[in-house]
Write a protein that holds these residues in place. Structure first.
Motif, short mmCIF file in Angstrom:
data_model
loop_
_atom_site.label_atom_id
_atom_site.label_comp_id
_atom_site.label_asym_id
_atom_site.label_seq_id
_atom_site.Cartn_x
_atom_site.Cartn_y
_atom_site.Cartn_z
N GLU A 100 52.24 34.83 33.82
CA GLU A 100 53.60 34.80 33.06
C GLU A 100 53.22 36.22 32.26
N ALA A 101 54.02 36.82 31.43
CA ALA A 101 53.88 37.78 30.65
C ALA A 101 54.03 37.10 28.93
N GLN A 102 52.92 37.47 28.29
CA GLN A 102 53.63 36.84 27.62
C GLN A 102 54.07 37.81 25.82
N GLN A 103 53.22 39.30 26.62
CA GLN A 103 53.52 40.00 25.64
C GLN A 103 53.87 41.11 26.74
N SER A 104 54.47 41.92 26.37
CA SER A 104 55.31 42.80 27.63
C SER A 104 56.19 43.54 26.92
N PRO A 105 56.31 45.20 27.10
CA PRO A 105 58.37 45.78 27.18
C PRO A 105 58.82 45.48 27.76
N VAL A 106 58.48 44.51 29.81
CA VAL A 106 59.41 44.49 30.08
C VAL A 106 59.06 42.62 30.63
N SER A 123 44.55 39.73 27.55
CA SER A 123 45.31 40.97 26.87
C SER A 123 44.99 42.33 26.89
N ILE A 124 45.33 43.49 27.19
CA ILE A 124 45.58 44.68 26.97
C ILE A 124 45.82 45.45 27.37
N SER A 125 45.16 46.73 26.30
CA SER A 125 46.15 48.12 25.97
C SER A 125 46.67 48.61 27.39
N SER A 161 51.03 47.57 24.21
CA SER A 161 49.94 45.57 24.73
C SER A 161 50.74 45.70 25.64
N ILE A 162 49.84 44.47 26.65
CA ILE A 162 50.47 43.24 27.50
C ILE A 162 49.29 41.98 27.83
N SER A 163 50.07 41.27 27.54
CA SER A 163 49.11 39.93 27.34
C SER A 163 50.00 38.60 28.48
N MET A 164 48.96 38.50 29.57
CA MET A 164 49.48 37.69 29.88
C MET A 164 48.75 35.97 29.74
#
Length: 138
Positions: free
Chosen positions: A77-83, A52-54, A60-63
């Motif tokens: 796969e994206a777990q947390q992402s705007p897209v 995860s990174i900001s 924030s994006i987590s994969m």
């Protein structure tokens, strides 16, 4: 609408299996952490299977690694992402001591968003490929 972005194909001075072993365990990121510009990434965290990174200004994006196909593919796969998106690393042997790598992102982007993010996404993918190509896999 699904959009695909691919890095240029990179040659790596290490055998396919060694590159796979390094990249399929995200704990190995610790070895290259000093090469990541702090101004580009904030709140950088990882374990064996996720990262995860900001990323300013995206957020924030987590994969998470969702599939490992030894020794040739690592899929995220994206777990947390705007897209919503998927990201994968493909590895192919060239010789006993070199291999090739290509990075791919497949994201669900509407035409408006794609127009705004296509260039930075492509540039980001090439920068990730640069970093992975420079790792000392020995």
């Amino acid at each position: 609408m699904s959009s695909t972005f691919e890095s240029s194909i990179r040659e790596i001075q290490a055998p396919q299996q060694r590159v796979y072993d390094m990249l399929s365990n995200l704990q190995n990121i610790e070895k290259v952490r000093d090469r990541i510009p702090e101004d580009k990434l904030k709140d950088f965290a990882f374990d064996n299977d996720s990262i995860s990174i900001s990323v300013p200004p995206v957020g924030s994006i987590s994969m998470r690694i969702v599939d490992r196909e030894e020794p040739k593919t690592i899929k995220f796969e994206a777990q947390q992402s705007p897209v919503p998106f998927n990201f994968w690393i493909q590895l192919l042997p060239v010789t006993d001591v070199t291999s090739k790598m290509k990075l791919t992102i497949k994201a669900d982007l509407n035409p408006f968003i794609k127009g705004m993010v296509a260039k930075p996404l492509q540039e980001g993918l090439e920068k990730i490929a640069d970093a992975l190509q420079m790792i000392d896999y020995s």
